[in-house]
Design a protein around this motif. Structure first.
Motif, PDB file in Angstrom:
ATOM      1  N   VAL A 280      55.252  39.198  32.784  1.00 11.14           N
ATOM      2  CA  VAL A 280      55.610  37.797  32.564  1.00 11.14           C
ATOM      3  C   VAL A 280      54.410  36.901  32.317  1.00 11.14           C
ATOM      4  O   VAL A 280      54.560  35.750  31.920  1.00 11.14           O
ATOM      5  N   THR A 281      53.215  37.407  32.573  1.00 12.32           N
ATOM      6  CA  THR A 281      52.002  36.613  32.388  1.00 12.32           C
ATOM      7  C   THR A 281      50.886  37.500  31.859  1.00 12.32           C
ATOM      8  O   THR A 281      51.026  38.710  31.785  1.00 12.32           O
ATOM      9  N   SER A 282      49.801  36.888  31.487  1.00 19.33           N
ATOM     10  CA  SER A 282      48.626  37.628  31.030  1.00 19.33           C
ATOM     11  C   SER A 282      47.424  37.225  31.859  1.00 19.33           C
ATOM     12  O   SER A 282      47.349  36.123  32.395  1.00 19.33           O
ATOM     13  N   LEU A 283      46.480  38.116  31.943  1.00 18.30           N
ATOM     14  CA  LEU A 283      45.259  37.896  32.695  1.00 18.30           C
ATOM     15  C   LEU A 283      44.095  37.982  31.716  1.00 18.30           C
ATOM     16  O   LEU A 283      43.970  38.958  30.982  1.00 18.30           O
ATOM     17  N   ILE A 284      43.289  36.936  31.669  1.00 14.73           N
ATOM     18  CA  ILE A 284      42.105  36.927  30.815  1.00 14.73           C
ATOM     19  C   ILE A 284      40.901  37.122  31.721  1.00 14.73           C
ATOM     20  O   ILE A 284      40.681  36.350  32.649  1.00 14.73           O
ATOM     21  N   LEU A 285      40.137  38.194  31.457  1.00 23.35           N
ATOM     22  CA  LEU A 285      39.006  38.530  32.296  1.00 23.35           C
ATOM     23  C   LEU A 285      37.696  38.374  31.541  1.00 23.35           C
ATOM     24  O   LEU A 285      37.625  38.677  30.353  1.00 23.35           O
ATOM     25  N   HIS A 286      36.679  37.932  32.246  1.00 20.86           N
ATOM     26  CA  HIS A 286      35.319  37.929  31.726  1.00 20.86           C
ATOM     27  C   HIS A 286      34.463  38.565  32.809  1.00 20.86           C
ATOM     28  O   HIS A 286      34.586  38.225  33.991  1.00 20.86           O
ATOM     29  N   GLY A 287      33.615  39.523  32.400  1.00 20.88           N
ATOM     30  CA  GLY A 287      32.828  40.179  33.424  1.00 20.88           C
ATOM     31  C   GLY A 287      31.659  40.957  32.891  1.00 20.88           C
ATOM     32  O   GLY A 287      31.323  40.884  31.713  1.00 20.88           O
ATOM     33  N   THR A 288      31.080  41.730  33.794  1.00 19.93           N
ATOM     34  CA  THR A 288      29.886  42.508  33.512  1.00 19.93           C
ATOM     35  C   THR A 288      30.079  43.929  34.024  1.00 19.93           C
ATOM     36  O   THR A 288      30.677  44.136  35.083  1.00 19.93           O
ATOM     37  N   VAL A 289      29.537  44.888  33.272  1.00 21.59           N
ATOM     38  CA  VAL A 289      29.581  46.291  33.668  1.00 21.59           C
ATOM     39  C   VAL A 289      28.250  46.666  34.295  1.00 21.59           C
ATOM     40  O   VAL A 289      27.188  46.371  33.746  1.00 21.59           O
ATOM     41  N   TYR A 290      28.312  47.312  35.461  1.00 18.94           N
ATOM     42  CA  TYR A 290      27.119  47.802  36.143  1.00 18.94           C
ATOM     43  C   TYR A 290      27.241  49.308  36.294  1.00 18.94           C
ATOM     44  O   TYR A 290      28.267  49.808  36.745  1.00 18.94           O
ATOM     45  N   VAL A 291      26.194  50.023  35.895  1.00 20.20           N
ATOM     46  CA  VAL A 291      26.194  51.476  35.997  1.00 20.20           C
ATOM     47  C   VAL A 291      25.106  51.888  36.973  1.00 20.20           C
ATOM     48  O   VAL A 291      23.948  51.507  36.825  1.00 20.20           O
ATOM     49  N   GLY A 292      25.503  52.650  37.993  1.00 20.82           N
ATOM     50  CA  GLY A 292      24.545  53.135  38.984  1.00 20.82           C
ATOM     51  C   GLY A 292      24.650  54.642  39.091  1.00 20.82           C
ATOM     52  O   GLY A 292      25.307  55.297  38.277  1.00 20.82           O
ATOM     53  N   ASN A 293      24.014  55.192  40.095  1.00 22.43           N
ATOM     54  CA  ASN A 293      24.114  56.632  40.329  1.00 22.43           C
ATOM     55  C   ASN A 293      25.524  56.974  40.778  1.00 22.43           C
ATOM     56  O   ASN A 293      25.961  56.552  41.844  1.00 22.43           O
ATOM     57  N   ASN A 294      26.231  57.702  39.956  1.00 17.12           N
ATOM     58  CA  ASN A 294      27.589  58.162  40.262  1.00 17.12           C
ATOM     59  C   ASN A 294      28.579  57.032  40.516  1.00 17.12           C
ATOM     60  O   ASN A 294      29.545  57.197  41.247  1.00 17.12           O
ATOM     61  N   LYS A 295      28.328  55.873  39.920  1.00 20.13           N
ATOM     62  CA  LYS A 295      29.238  54.743  40.111  1.00 20.13           C
ATOM     63  C   LYS A 295      29.207  53.850  38.876  1.00 20.13           C
ATOM     64  O   LYS A 295      28.153  53.595  38.309  1.00 20.13           O
ATOM     65  N   VAL A 296      30.388  53.395  38.458  1.00 19.11           N
ATOM     66  CA  VAL A 296      30.504  52.421  37.375  1.00 19.11           C
ATOM     67  C   VAL A 296      31.357  51.283  37.910  1.00 19.11           C
ATOM     68  O   VAL A 296      32.475  51.504  38.375  1.00 19.11           O
ATOM     69  N   SER A 297      30.817  50.052  37.859  1.00 19.10           N
ATOM     70  CA  SER A 297      31.523  48.890  38.404  1.00 19.10           C
ATOM     71  C   SER A 297      31.734  47.841  37.330  1.00 19.10           C
ATOM     72  O   SER A 297      30.828  47.549  36.552  1.00 19.10           O
ATOM     73  N   TYR A 298      32.925  47.286  37.325  1.00 18.41           N
ATOM     74  CA  TYR A 298      33.272  46.159  36.462  1.00 18.41           C
ATOM     75  C   TYR A 298      33.514  44.972  37.383  1.00 18.41           C
ATOM     76  O   TYR A 298      34.510  44.938  38.096  1.00 18.41           O
ATOM     77  N   LYS A 299      32.599  44.029  37.392  1.00 23.86           N
ATOM     78  CA  LYS A 299      32.779  42.809  38.184  1.00 23.86           C
ATOM     79  C   LYS A 299      33.262  41.732  37.217  1.00 23.86           C
ATOM     80  O   LYS A 299      32.686  41.542  36.153  1.00 23.86           O
ATOM     81  N   PHE A 300      34.347  41.048  37.581  1.00 27.84           N
ATOM     82  CA  PHE A 300      34.952  40.109  36.644  1.00 27.84           C
ATOM     83  C   PHE A 300      35.508  38.895  37.366  1.00 27.84           C
ATOM     84  O   PHE A 300      35.702  38.900  38.575  1.00 27.84           O
ATOM     85  N   TYR A 301      35.746  37.858  36.574  1.00 30.54           N
ATOM     86  CA  TYR A 301      36.490  36.716  37.083  1.00 30.54           C
ATOM     87  C   TYR A 301      37.591  36.406  36.080  1.00 30.54           C
ATOM     88  O   TYR A 301      37.533  36.770  34.914  1.00 30.54           O
ATOM     89  N   SER A 302      38.597  35.741  36.573  1.00 29.50           N
ATOM     90  CA  SER A 302      39.759  35.407  35.771  1.00 29.50           C
ATOM     91  C   SER A 302      39.523  34.065  35.084  1.00 29.50           C
ATOM     92  O   SER A 302      39.229  33.076  35.739  1.00 29.50           O
ATOM     93  N   VAL A 303      39.628  34.048  33.770  1.00 26.24           N
ATOM     94  CA  VAL A 303      39.373  32.844  32.978  1.00 26.24           C
ATOM     95  C   VAL A 303      40.583  31.920  33.039  1.00 26.24           C
ATOM     96  O   VAL A 303      41.724  32.357  32.983  1.00 26.24           O
TER      97      VAL A 303
END
Length: 134
Positions: free
Chosen positions: A49-72
């Motif tokens: 029923v709704t949409s989510l608009i995200l803006h964020g950054t990708v961080y790659v570490g040892n054995n980990k991939v993180s997407y940190k984002f905020y909702s626009v």
């Protein structure tokens, strides 16, 4: 929320592919559109029923991939993390956190999308590895 699922792919190949927002946000979260500039991304994700608009950054570490984002377009402080832990061979642990209004609805909707999409995950990664020659 935490989801653990099996994989047949090695950790290095998974880290390389999962660090690509276009692959990850389309194939895991079912995003409708994704644009990338460097390690930053914008994505539109339909939640019924709704949409989510995200803006964020990708961080790659040892054995980990993180997407940190905020909702626009929402109140300040709404956002979260999409994190892939690749510590065990043959297993991926996905952690999704979201804070803000409608957090329980958004987490519920994202869980449904993720659980549906991870059924095809290994095949999608296999095809991507062939395409990228990894």
């Amino acid at each position: 929320m935490e989801i653990t699922f099996p994989t047949q792919h090695d950790i290095q190949a998974l880290a390389k592919i999962l660090s690509d927002p276009i692959f990850t946000l389309y194939k895991i979260l079912g995003a409708e559109t994704v644009s990338v500039k460097g390690n930053e991304f914008d994505a539109l994700i339909s939640l019924g029923v709704t949409s989510l608009i995200l803006h964020g950054t990708v961080y790659v570490g040892n054995n980990k991939v993180s997407y940190k984002f905020y909702s626009v377009g929402t109140q300040k402080g709404e956002g979260g993390v999409l994190e892939f832990d690749l510590f065990k061979e043959d297993e991926i642990r996905l952690i999704v956190e979201f804070e803000g209004r409608f957090a329980s609805f958004i987490k519920f909707s994202l869980r449904r999308k993720i659980e549906k999409n991870i059924k095809r995950f290994d095949e999608e990664v296999r095809l991507e590895r062939i395409k990228r020659k990894i």
